[in-house]
Design a protein around this motif. Structure first.
Motif, PDB file in Angstrom:
ATOM      1  N   LYS A   1     -41.666 -23.871  -6.728  1.00  0.00           N
ATOM      2  CA  LYS A   1     -43.000 -24.126  -6.551  1.00  0.00           C
ATOM      3  C   LYS A   1     -43.519 -25.487  -7.217  1.00  0.00           C
ATOM      4  CE  LYS A   1     -43.805 -19.109  -6.638  1.00  0.00           C
ATOM      5  NZ  LYS A   1     -44.197 -18.128  -7.487  1.00  0.00           N
ATOM      6  N   VAL A   2     -42.916 -25.601  -8.317  1.00  0.00           N
ATOM      7  CA  VAL A   2     -43.453 -26.710  -9.183  1.00  0.00           C
ATOM      8  C   VAL A   2     -42.924 -28.083  -8.621  1.00  0.00           C
ATOM      9  CG1 VAL A   2     -43.321 -27.868 -11.416  1.00  0.00           C
ATOM     10  CG2 VAL A   2     -43.609 -25.406 -11.260  1.00  0.00           C
ATOM     11  N   LEU A   3     -41.756 -28.217  -8.300  1.00  0.00           N
ATOM     12  CA  LEU A   3     -40.912 -29.464  -7.660  1.00  0.00           C
ATOM     13  C   LEU A   3     -41.542 -29.838  -6.352  1.00  0.00           C
ATOM     14  CD1 LEU A   3     -37.888 -29.325  -9.486  1.00  0.00           C
ATOM     15  CD2 LEU A   3     -39.792 -30.494 -10.293  1.00  0.00           C
ATOM     16  N   SER A   4     -42.302 -28.974  -5.588  1.00  0.00           N
ATOM     17  CA  SER A   4     -42.536 -29.150  -4.159  1.00  0.00           C
ATOM     18  C   SER A   4     -43.546 -30.378  -4.219  1.00  0.00           C
ATOM     19  CB  SER A   4     -43.010 -27.874  -3.532  1.00  0.00           C
ATOM     20  OG  SER A   4     -44.123 -27.302  -4.272  1.00  0.00           O
ATOM     21  N   LYS A   5     -44.536 -30.206  -5.372  1.00  0.00           N
ATOM     22  CA  LYS A   5     -45.714 -31.208  -5.638  1.00  0.00           C
ATOM     23  C   LYS A   5     -45.201 -32.639  -5.502  1.00  0.00           C
ATOM     24  CE  LYS A   5     -48.473 -27.394  -7.026  1.00  0.00           C
ATOM     25  NZ  LYS A   5     -49.108 -26.513  -7.807  1.00  0.00           N
ATOM     26  N   LYS A   6     -44.688 -32.966  -6.816  1.00  0.00           N
ATOM     27  CA  LYS A   6     -43.917 -34.076  -7.468  1.00  0.00           C
ATOM     28  C   LYS A   6     -42.571 -33.938  -7.908  1.00  0.00           C
ATOM     29  CE  LYS A   6     -45.953 -38.278  -8.901  1.00  0.00           C
ATOM     30  NZ  LYS A   6     -47.068 -39.033  -8.748  1.00  0.00           N
ATOM     31  N   LYS A   7     -41.527 -34.569  -7.386  1.00  0.00           N
ATOM     32  CA  LYS A   7     -40.328 -34.574  -7.915  1.00  0.00           C
ATOM     33  C   LYS A   7     -39.875 -35.735  -8.771  1.00  0.00           C
ATOM     34  CE  LYS A   7     -35.784 -32.882  -6.446  1.00  0.00           C
ATOM     35  NZ  LYS A   7     -35.066 -32.203  -5.452  1.00  0.00           N
ATOM     36  N   PRO A   8     -39.468 -35.368  -9.932  1.00  0.00           N
ATOM     37  CA  PRO A   8     -38.764 -36.503 -10.844  1.00  0.00           C
ATOM     38  C   PRO A   8     -37.760 -37.180 -10.109  1.00  0.00           C
ATOM     39  CG  PRO A   8     -38.454 -34.536 -11.946  1.00  0.00           C
ATOM     40  CD  PRO A   8     -39.111 -34.175 -10.813  1.00  0.00           C
ATOM     41  N   SER A   9     -37.150 -38.324 -10.523  1.00  0.00           N
ATOM     42  CA  SER A   9     -36.120 -38.983  -9.896  1.00  0.00           C
ATOM     43  C   SER A   9     -34.830 -38.387 -10.294  1.00  0.00           C
ATOM     44  CB  SER A   9     -35.895 -40.551 -10.403  1.00  0.00           C
ATOM     45  OG  SER A   9     -36.159 -40.673 -11.797  1.00  0.00           O
ATOM     46  N   ILE A  10     -34.682 -37.892 -11.276  1.00  0.00           N
ATOM     47  CA  ILE A  10     -33.603 -37.081 -11.863  1.00  0.00           C
ATOM     48  C   ILE A  10     -34.030 -35.811 -12.455  1.00  0.00           C
ATOM     49  CG2 ILE A  10     -31.754 -36.776 -13.665  1.00  0.00           C
ATOM     50  CD1 ILE A  10     -31.258 -39.799 -13.497  1.00  0.00           C
ATOM     51  N   TYR A  11     -33.599 -34.515 -12.099  1.00  0.00           N
ATOM     52  CA  TYR A  11     -33.816 -32.967 -12.618  1.00  0.00           C
ATOM     53  C   TYR A  11     -32.562 -32.407 -12.616  1.00  0.00           C
ATOM     54  CZ  TYR A  11     -36.364 -28.874 -13.334  1.00  0.00           C
ATOM     55  OH  TYR A  11     -37.003 -27.482 -13.773  1.00  0.00           O
ATOM     56  N   CYS A  12     -32.323 -31.931 -13.837  1.00  0.00           N
ATOM     57  CA  CYS A  12     -31.070 -31.189 -14.220  1.00  0.00           C
ATOM     58  C   CYS A  12     -31.518 -30.121 -15.129  1.00  0.00           C
ATOM     59  CB  CYS A  12     -29.959 -32.114 -14.748  1.00  0.00           C
ATOM     60  SG  CYS A  12     -29.419 -33.695 -13.695  1.00  0.00           S
ATOM     61  N   ARG A  13     -30.961 -28.978 -14.622  1.00  0.00           N
ATOM     62  CA  ARG A  13     -31.159 -27.833 -15.629  1.00  0.00           C
ATOM     63  C   ARG A  13     -29.893 -26.877 -15.690  1.00  0.00           C
ATOM     64  NH1 ARG A  13     -32.032 -22.596 -14.559  1.00  0.00           N
ATOM     65  NH2 ARG A  13     -32.362 -23.093 -12.498  1.00  0.00           N
ATOM     66  N   TYR A  14     -29.775 -26.358 -17.055  1.00  0.00           N
ATOM     67  CA  TYR A  14     -28.793 -25.404 -17.162  1.00  0.00           C
ATOM     68  C   TYR A  14     -29.398 -24.313 -18.214  1.00  0.00           C
ATOM     69  CZ  TYR A  14     -24.671 -22.903 -18.672  1.00  0.00           C
ATOM     70  OH  TYR A  14     -23.839 -22.052 -19.062  1.00  0.00           O
ATOM     71  N   ILE A  15     -29.502 -23.148 -17.353  1.00  0.00           N
ATOM     72  CA  ILE A  15     -30.518 -22.261 -17.845  1.00  0.00           C
ATOM     73  C   ILE A  15     -31.824 -22.432 -18.432  1.00  0.00           C
ATOM     74  CG2 ILE A  15     -30.267 -20.190 -19.457  1.00  0.00           C
ATOM     75  CD1 ILE A  15     -28.044 -20.235 -17.832  1.00  0.00           C
TER      76      ILE A  15
ATOM     77  N   ARG B   1     -47.354 -27.883 -15.318  1.00  0.00           N
ATOM     78  CA  ARG B   1     -47.251 -27.023 -14.398  1.00  0.00           C
ATOM     79  C   ARG B   1     -46.021 -26.034 -14.504  1.00  0.00           C
ATOM     80  NH1 ARG B   1     -46.793 -32.261 -11.477  1.00  0.00           N
ATOM     81  NH2 ARG B   1     -44.601 -31.384 -10.863  1.00  0.00           N
ATOM     82  N   LEU B   2     -45.003 -26.314 -15.355  1.00  0.00           N
ATOM     83  CA  LEU B   2     -43.966 -25.277 -15.546  1.00  0.00           C
ATOM     84  C   LEU B   2     -44.530 -24.067 -16.263  1.00  0.00           C
ATOM     85  CD1 LEU B   2     -40.854 -27.663 -16.202  1.00  0.00           C
ATOM     86  CD2 LEU B   2     -40.980 -25.887 -14.301  1.00  0.00           C
ATOM     87  N   VAL B   3     -45.212 -24.578 -17.410  1.00  0.00           N
ATOM     88  CA  VAL B   3     -46.032 -23.582 -18.182  1.00  0.00           C
ATOM     89  C   VAL B   3     -46.957 -22.734 -17.481  1.00  0.00           C
ATOM     90  CG1 VAL B   3     -47.406 -23.332 -20.249  1.00  0.00           C
ATOM     91  CG2 VAL B   3     -45.634 -24.720 -20.494  1.00  0.00           C
ATOM     92  N   ASP B   4     -47.767 -23.217 -16.713  1.00  0.00           N
ATOM     93  CA  ASP B   4     -48.656 -22.634 -15.931  1.00  0.00           C
ATOM     94  C   ASP B   4     -48.252 -21.728 -14.900  1.00  0.00           C
ATOM     95  OD1 ASP B   4     -50.746 -24.031 -17.181  1.00  0.00           O
ATOM     96  OD2 ASP B   4     -51.055 -25.480 -15.664  1.00  0.00           O
ATOM     97  N   GLU B   5     -46.921 -22.069 -14.250  1.00  0.00           N
ATOM     98  CA  GLU B   5     -46.401 -21.244 -13.325  1.00  0.00           C
ATOM     99  C   GLU B   5     -45.393 -19.901 -13.770  1.00  0.00           C
ATOM    100  OE1 GLU B   5     -46.155 -20.039  -9.722  1.00  0.00           O
ATOM    101  OE2 GLU B   5     -47.093 -21.890  -9.898  1.00  0.00           O
ATOM    102  N   SER B   6     -44.791 -20.308 -14.934  1.00  0.00           N
ATOM    103  CA  SER B   6     -43.803 -19.375 -15.529  1.00  0.00           C
ATOM    104  C   SER B   6     -44.592 -18.468 -16.621  1.00  0.00           C
ATOM    105  CB  SER B   6     -42.526 -20.031 -16.195  1.00  0.00           C
ATOM    106  OG  SER B   6     -43.160 -20.899 -17.154  1.00  0.00           O
ATOM    107  N   GLY B   7     -45.407 -19.065 -17.273  1.00  0.00           N
ATOM    108  CA  GLY B   7     -46.043 -18.417 -18.550  1.00  0.00           C
ATOM    109  C   GLY B   7     -44.940 -18.484 -19.955  1.00  0.00           C
ATOM    110  N   LEU B   8     -44.047 -19.460 -19.902  1.00  0.00           N
ATOM    111  CA  LEU B   8     -43.279 -19.653 -20.731  1.00  0.00           C
ATOM    112  C   LEU B   8     -43.459 -20.922 -21.514  1.00  0.00           C
ATOM    113  CD1 LEU B   8     -39.449 -19.471 -18.865  1.00  0.00           C
ATOM    114  CD2 LEU B   8     -40.654 -17.686 -20.037  1.00  0.00           C
ATOM    115  N   ILE B   9     -43.078 -21.202 -22.649  1.00  0.00           N
ATOM    116  CA  ILE B   9     -43.117 -22.233 -23.706  1.00  0.00           C
ATOM    117  C   ILE B   9     -42.174 -23.386 -23.343  1.00  0.00           C
ATOM    118  CG2 ILE B   9     -43.618 -23.225 -25.839  1.00  0.00           C
ATOM    119  CD1 ILE B   9     -44.798 -20.023 -26.308  1.00  0.00           C
ATOM    120  N   PHE B  10     -42.548 -24.588 -22.987  1.00  0.00           N
ATOM    121  CA  PHE B  10     -41.662 -25.690 -22.857  1.00  0.00           C
ATOM    122  C   PHE B  10     -41.783 -26.695 -24.045  1.00  0.00           C
ATOM    123  CE2 PHE B  10     -41.463 -23.525 -18.884  1.00  0.00           C
ATOM    124  CZ  PHE B  10     -40.146 -23.575 -18.329  1.00  0.00           C
ATOM    125  N   THR B  11     -40.724 -27.182 -24.639  1.00  0.00           N
ATOM    126  CA  THR B  11     -41.002 -28.253 -25.359  1.00  0.00           C
ATOM    127  C   THR B  11     -40.332 -29.627 -24.974  1.00  0.00           C
ATOM    128  OG1 THR B  11     -38.942 -27.774 -26.484  1.00  0.00           O
ATOM    129  CG2 THR B  11     -41.049 -26.857 -27.431  1.00  0.00           C
TER     130      THR B  11
END
Length: 117
Positions: free
Chosen positions: A20-34, A54-64
């Motif tokens: 949902k979040v990356l469909s709007k605007k995608k960074p040049s590099i995006y890597c995630r592990y858990i 956008r990640l906070v709003d969509e998930s309800g999680l806290i991102f630092t």
């Protein structure tokens, strides 16, 4: 540390959020592990904060966030350094490391060995 399905559920949850979040605007590099995310944007606009929000709003999680220092940033025990010719990686040892780790041949946590860096 919870259910063996925890990693599967976490990946599924984050995958649905990212879709949902990356469909709007995608960074040049995006890597995630858990729950660790490595992101690079081509421009220095406020895109990092916008993505975090956008990640906070969509998930309800806290991102630092943590910005690179002199083009270098640790990610999953790997030091990633950016230069004009690309990226270079090396082992990142946390300042809190005492050099001990589980023996890779062992299934018992009592079998530990000293690692020399």
């Amino acid at each position: 540390m919870g259910s063996p399905l925890g990693v599967l559920f976490a990946n599924f949850f984050m995958g649905s959020i990212e879709e949902k979040v990356l469909s709007k605007k995608k960074p040049s590099i995006y890597c995630r592990y858990i729950d660790d995310i490595f992101v690079r944007f081509d421009t220095a606009d406020k895109l990092e904060e916008d993505l975090r929000q956008r990640l906070v709003d969509e998930s309800g999680l806290i991102f630092t966030t943590k910005n690179s220092i002199n083009g270098s940033l640790p990610f999953l025990d790997v030091q990633v350094s950016h230069s004009d010719s690309g990226y270079k990686t090396s082992v990142h040892v946390k300042s809190t490391s005492n050099g001990w780790c589980l023996n890779g041949q062992s299934e018992l946590s009592r079998k530990i060995q000293k690692v020399h860096y």
